[in-house]
Structure formats: structure tokens, C-alpha cells
Design a protein around this motif. Structure first.
Motif, mmCIF file in Angstrom:
data_model
loop_
_atom_site.group_PDB
_atom_site.id
_atom_site.type_symbol
_atom_site.label_atom_id
_atom_site.label_comp_id
_atom_site.label_asym_id
_atom_site.label_seq_id
_atom_site.Cartn_x
_atom_site.Cartn_y
_atom_site.Cartn_z
ATOM 1 N N GLY A 96 120.719 62.172 61.190
ATOM 2 C CA GLY A 96 119.930 61.526 62.255
ATOM 3 C C GLY A 96 119.291 62.464 63.252
ATOM 4 N N PRO A 97 120.050 63.130 64.100
ATOM 5 C CA PRO A 97 119.436 63.994 65.112
ATOM 6 C C PRO A 97 119.203 65.428 64.634
ATOM 7 C CG PRO A 97 121.771 63.719 65.564
ATOM 8 C CD PRO A 97 121.506 63.034 64.254
ATOM 9 N N LEU A 98 119.547 65.713 63.392
ATOM 10 C CA LEU A 98 119.525 67.096 62.904
ATOM 11 C C LEU A 98 118.125 67.704 62.890
ATOM 12 C CD1 LEU A 98 121.514 69.231 61.844
ATOM 13 C CD2 LEU A 98 121.104 68.345 59.533
ATOM 14 N N GLY A 99 117.126 66.891 62.541
ATOM 15 C CA GLY A 99 115.747 67.378 62.484
ATOM 16 C C GLY A 99 115.256 67.915 63.816
ATOM 17 N N ASN A 100 115.843 67.431 64.913
ATOM 18 C CA ASN A 100 115.471 67.961 66.233
ATOM 19 C C ASN A 100 115.876 69.421 66.379
ATOM 20 O OD1 ASN A 100 114.528 65.434 67.359
ATOM 21 N ND2 ASN A 100 116.657 64.799 67.368
ATOM 22 N N PHE A 101 116.882 69.823 65.606
ATOM 23 C CA PHE A 101 117.384 71.195 65.654
ATOM 24 C C PHE A 101 116.846 72.028 64.486
ATOM 25 C CE2 PHE A 101 120.403 68.470 67.756
ATOM 26 C CZ PHE A 101 120.826 69.176 68.854
ATOM 27 N N VAL A 102 116.818 71.406 63.315
ATOM 28 C CA VAL A 102 116.428 72.098 62.081
ATOM 29 C C VAL A 102 115.352 71.229 61.389
ATOM 30 C CG1 VAL A 102 117.335 73.150 59.955
ATOM 31 C CG2 VAL A 102 118.863 72.843 61.914
ATOM 32 N N PRO A 103 114.088 71.390 61.780
ATOM 33 C CA PRO A 103 113.034 70.487 61.295
ATOM 34 C C PRO A 103 112.928 70.414 59.769
ATOM 35 C CG PRO A 103 112.211 71.907 63.043
ATOM 36 C CD PRO A 103 113.584 72.390 62.726
ATOM 37 N N GLU A 104 113.381 71.479 59.078
ATOM 38 C CA GLU A 104 113.328 71.483 57.605
ATOM 39 C C GLU A 104 114.092 70.315 56.995
ATOM 40 O OE1 GLU A 104 114.006 74.101 59.533
ATOM 41 O OE2 GLU A 104 113.028 75.916 58.768
ATOM 42 N N THR A 105 115.067 69.743 57.742
ATOM 43 C CA THR A 105 115.881 68.665 57.160
ATOM 44 C C THR A 105 115.212 67.298 57.266
ATOM 45 O OG1 THR A 105 117.108 68.208 59.203
ATOM 46 C CG2 THR A 105 118.020 69.883 57.737
ATOM 47 N N TYR A 106 114.122 67.197 58.032
ATOM 48 C CA TYR A 106 113.435 65.905 58.158
ATOM 49 C C TYR A 106 113.054 65.328 56.798
ATOM 50 C CZ TYR A 106 112.633 65.511 63.235
ATOM 51 O OH TYR A 106 112.769 65.337 64.580
ATOM 52 N N GLN A 316 102.401 67.233 58.927
ATOM 53 C CA GLN A 316 103.100 68.058 59.925
ATOM 54 C C GLN A 316 103.967 69.155 59.296
ATOM 55 O OE1 GLN A 316 104.674 65.406 62.811
ATOM 56 N NE2 GLN A 316 105.427 67.038 64.136
ATOM 57 N N TYR A 317 104.621 68.805 58.199
ATOM 58 C CA TYR A 317 105.617 69.750 57.649
ATOM 59 C C TYR A 317 105.275 70.257 56.244
ATOM 60 C CZ TYR A 317 108.331 68.039 61.576
ATOM 61 O OH TYR A 317 108.738 67.700 62.840
ATOM 62 N N GLY A 318 104.128 69.843 55.709
ATOM 63 C CA GLY A 318 103.750 70.282 54.364
ATOM 64 C C GLY A 318 104.491 69.484 53.305
ATOM 65 N N SER A 319 104.134 69.716 52.046
ATOM 66 C CA SER A 319 104.709 68.871 50.986
ATOM 67 C C SER A 319 105.530 69.681 49.989
ATOM 68 C CB SER A 319 103.600 68.121 50.261
ATOM 69 O OG SER A 319 102.690 69.058 49.728
ATOM 70 N N GLU A 320 105.690 70.984 50.234
ATOM 71 C CA GLU A 320 106.344 71.830 49.233
ATOM 72 C C GLU A 320 107.777 71.392 48.935
ATOM 73 O OE1 GLU A 320 107.273 75.931 50.108
ATOM 74 O OE2 GLU A 320 108.316 75.889 48.180
ATOM 75 N N MET A 321 108.598 71.277 49.965
ATOM 76 C CA MET A 321 109.997 70.896 49.756
ATOM 77 C C MET A 321 110.092 69.480 49.193
ATOM 78 S SD MET A 321 112.945 71.971 49.572
ATOM 79 C CE MET A 321 114.513 72.454 50.186
ATOM 80 N N LEU A 322 109.230 68.602 49.688
ATOM 81 C CA LEU A 322 109.225 67.224 49.188
ATOM 82 C C LEU A 322 108.972 67.205 47.684
ATOM 83 C CD1 LEU A 322 109.172 64.155 49.606
ATOM 84 C CD2 LEU A 322 106.761 64.363 50.277
ATOM 85 N N GLU A 323 107.993 67.989 47.244
ATOM 86 C CA GLU A 323 107.683 68.040 45.800
ATOM 87 C C GLU A 323 108.842 68.621 45.002
ATOM 88 O OE1 GLU A 323 103.880 69.969 45.681
ATOM 89 O OE2 GLU A 323 102.974 68.189 46.626
ATOM 90 N N ARG A 324 109.439 69.649 45.544
ATOM 91 C CA ARG A 324 110.584 70.255 44.833
ATOM 92 C C ARG A 324 111.743 69.261 44.731
ATOM 93 N NH1 ARG A 324 112.046 75.434 47.906
ATOM 94 N NH2 ARG A 324 113.488 75.810 46.215
ATOM 95 N N ILE A 325 111.963 68.502 45.796
ATOM 96 C CA ILE A 325 113.055 67.504 45.760
ATOM 97 C C ILE A 325 112.733 66.430 44.723
ATOM 98 C CG2 ILE A 325 114.108 65.613 47.084
ATOM 99 C CD1 ILE A 325 114.120 67.464 49.522
ATOM 100 N N ARG A 326 111.491 65.990 44.703
ATOM 101 C CA ARG A 326 111.113 64.936 43.743
ATOM 102 C C ARG A 326 111.267 65.423 42.301
ATOM 103 N NH1 ARG A 326 105.984 62.279 46.890
ATOM 104 N NH2 ARG A 326 107.074 60.392 47.541
ATOM 105 N N GLU A 327 110.880 66.675 42.095
ATOM 106 C CA GLU A 327 110.984 67.239 40.745
ATOM 107 C C GLU A 327 112.465 67.328 40.326
ATOM 108 O OE1 GLU A 327 109.896 71.351 38.472
ATOM 109 O OE2 GLU A 327 108.859 70.912 40.368
#
Ligand code: EAX
Length: 332
Positions: A96-106, A316-327
Motif C-alpha cells: 500500500g504505502p510502499l510506492g511512496n518510498f520505492v516508486p518502482e513497486t507501484y 509516469q513510470y514507463g512500461s519496461e517492468m510492466l512488460e517484463r512482469i507480463r512476460e
């Protein structure tokens, strides 16, 4: 003579006692504070117990663990801050609040990212999960392991909800998480971010009409006392994480650090097992406590409603990690 001897004996005795006390002190167990926001009957508490049992056993009592449940150390955001400054040692928290500290986890908070538990666990246990855990150390935190909260569902006090249209205008408490707030805004609801320890009272007093949480949390918090309707929307998977304070962990030997990592892994296993049990048994329990449960929800309109949240996220954060997670999810 006798007097002098007595004084000498006394001095020796005192000095022996002092030495013994120093030795005792040197061997005294280090007590580890472990905080979380849920009750002591929750899946987090099951995880905390496993952490405690494992660490105390592996360290042969050199470390003891004291669990602080029910948000007694504050909400999740406050406890994460506590880890950074060393006022708490270990925290089990949702993302929940983690993205406020580590935006990569959003990225993990995106609605409908994972299809089921197996897929979510497989991705979090992969090198992608490890990569995200490592990001914690750039932000004054130690990511020990991904744990689990569960797929989130919508509850409210007003009406049965079967589609996003039914949620129109509903005041829904969300976690203090920008991605979740955006998703509920897209759905037409009125998101109200709030720390978990304030939630029960807010529902009771009608400050908000509804909230969303996994079956695990709804059961552990007796939400049936303040919420009549539950819709099994499963709109987002809610990871949990076992976080440590670098102030504690950076000062440990390699062997000690390894005990902590094993304790975190045992905590995750126990928590996931409890989440799975509650997924099987929880809905019946909620119905028995008077909740009206809508089980046959068509996810498609919810998915369509929250789609813009993806565009806002990637711009805002790009799609690279999202694509890797989906793959990765596709191959799980
Ligand atoms: O981590 O804030 C929340 O709704 C969380 O799901 C809860 O505190 C468990």
C-alpha cells in the motif's frame, strides 16, 4: 583483621558479581521488534509467529522477537519510516504505502495485473521479485521477502455492487497508494486514502461507505460488524513484504543475516498457507456472520473501467517492468 578480611571478601564478591553481570549482559538476547497492522488472529500474525520461531531457533535464543500487532506501532507508512530511522526492526506490510518510498513497486499495484495466486507468487519468487526487493536498499530499507495479503475485494454498507456503475459516487477508503486511488477514480467511486488503523472507526461512523481488502483482512478485522455487502471483484493482487531496518541488518554478521532471511522465508510460507486456507473457508465465514456476498462478478467491466490507470502509470513510470512482469506471468 577480621574487619579487613570481611571488607576484602565483600570487594571480591562485588567484583565477581560485576564480572558475572557483564558476562550475562554480553550474552543477553537481542530483542527484535516486529510490527504489522492486523490483528493477532491474522495471516500476518501467523507469519510473525513463524518468523519468531525460526529466528529464535536458528540463533539458539541469541535473538528474541516481540510482535506488535494491530497497528500498535502506527500505520504502515509510519512503520516504514520507523525502519528507516531504526525505531522498529522488522515490519510486515502490504505494498500500500510502499510506492511512496520505492516508486518502482507501484507496478505491482496495478489492477488485474495477476490472474491468480499461483501466477502472482511465481512472479514475486522470480528474479523480478528479487530485483524489486533489491531496490529497497536505495531507499533506506532492506527488502527481505515478498509475502502475501491477497486479492482485494470491495465491501460497503450501502448496496450490492455487481458492476462499476453500482460503485458510482461511493466513498471508498483506499490505501495511501496513488495507483489504487487512480483506479477507483476511474471506476467512478470517490477514493479516500486512509491508514488502516483508522479504517474500522471510519466505516463505523460513516466517514466512508466502503473499503477494499482481501478475504484475509476482512475476516481478521470483523468487517461484517460495519459492512453488509461484499463483492468478489478481485480487482488487484495485494502483495505484502517483510522489510527490515538497515540500522539493524547492516550491523549483523553474515551468519546472523542469513538467520533473518530464513526467518523471513518461513514467515512467507506460513502466511501464504494461511491466505490459501482463508480463500477456501473465509467467504462461508463472512456469510455466516451476516454479509451478503456477490460471488459471480464479471471482471470485464471493472477491467475496462480501470484501463486508463495503466496509461497514467506508464506515462509516469514507463512500461519496461510492466512488460517484463507480463512476460514472466505468461510463462508461470
Ligand atoms: O496490510 O491497509 C490495508 O488495507 C492493508 O491491506 C492492510 O493494512 C494489511
Amino acid at each position: 583483621m577480621t574487619k579487613r578480611f570481611t571488607r576484602h571478601a565483600l570487594a571480591t564478591a562485588i567484583s565477581a558479581m560485576a564480572t558475572a553481570s557483564i558476562a550475562l549482559h554480553a550474552q543477553a538476547a537481542t530483542d527484535i521488534s516486529l510490527g504489522h497492522t492486523l490483528s493477532s488472529t491474522s495471516h500476518y500474525s501467523v507469519g510473525a509467529e513463524a518468523f519468531k520461531e525460526t529466528l529464535e531457533r536458528l540463533s539458539d535464543g541469541a535473538f528474541t522477537v516481540t510482535e506488535h500487532a494491530s497497528g500498535s506501532l502506527g500505520g504502515e507508512r509510519e512503520m516504514i519510516e520507523g525502519l528507516q530511522i531504526g525505531t522498529v526492526d522488522v515490519v510486515i506490510t502490504s505494498s500500500g504505502p510502499l510506492g511512496n518510498f520505492v516508486p518502482e513497486t507501484y507496478v505491482l499495484d496495478l489492477p488485474f495485473l495477476f490472474e491468480n495466486y499461483d501466477q502472482a507468487r511465481c512472479v514475486l519468487d522470480s528474479e523480478l521479485g528479487d530485483e524489486l526487493l533489491e531496490k529497497m536498499s536505495d531507499h533506506g530499507l532492506v527488502g527481505m521477502a515478498w509475502s502475501e495479503n491477497g486479492f482485494r475485494h470491495l465491501t460497503n454498507s450501502q448496496r450490492e455492487i455487481a458492476s462499476p456503475a453500482d460503485a458510482e459516487g461511493l466513498r471508498v477508503r483506499t490505501m495511501e497508494n496513488a495507483v489504487h486511488q487512480e483506479a477507483f477514480r476511474q471506476m467512478g467511486a470517490r477514493p479516500t486514502p486512509m491508514a488502516f488503523p483508522e479504517l474500522f472507526t471510519a466505516l463505523q461512523q460513516g466517514t466512508v461507505d466502503g473499503q477494499e481488502n482481501p478475504i484475509t483482512v476482512i475476516v481478521a478485522t470483523n468487517f461484517w460488524e460495519v459492512q453488509d455487502y461484499l463483492s468478489l471483484t478481485g480487482h488487484v493482487y495485494s502483495p505484502a513484504i517483510v522489510l527490515g531496518s538497515p540500522i539493524l541488518l547492516d550491523g549483523l554478521s553474515e551468519e546472523e543475516r542469513d538467520w533473518f532471511m530464513q526467518a523471513a522465508a518461513a514467515s512467507v510460507d506460513a502466511t501464504r498457507e494461511e491466505v490459501s486456507r482463508l480463500e477456501r473457508e473465509g467467504v462461508a465465514l463472512l456469510e455466516a456472520n451476516g454479509m451478503t456476498v456477490k460471488t459471480d462478478i464479471d471482471p470485464a467491466p471493472f477491467q475496462a473501467a480501470v484501463e486508463p490507470a495503466y496509461e497514467i502509470f506508464t506515462s509516469q513510470y514507463g512500461s519496461e517492468m510492466l512488460e517484463r512482469i507480463r512476460e514472466k506471468a505468461g510463462s508461470c
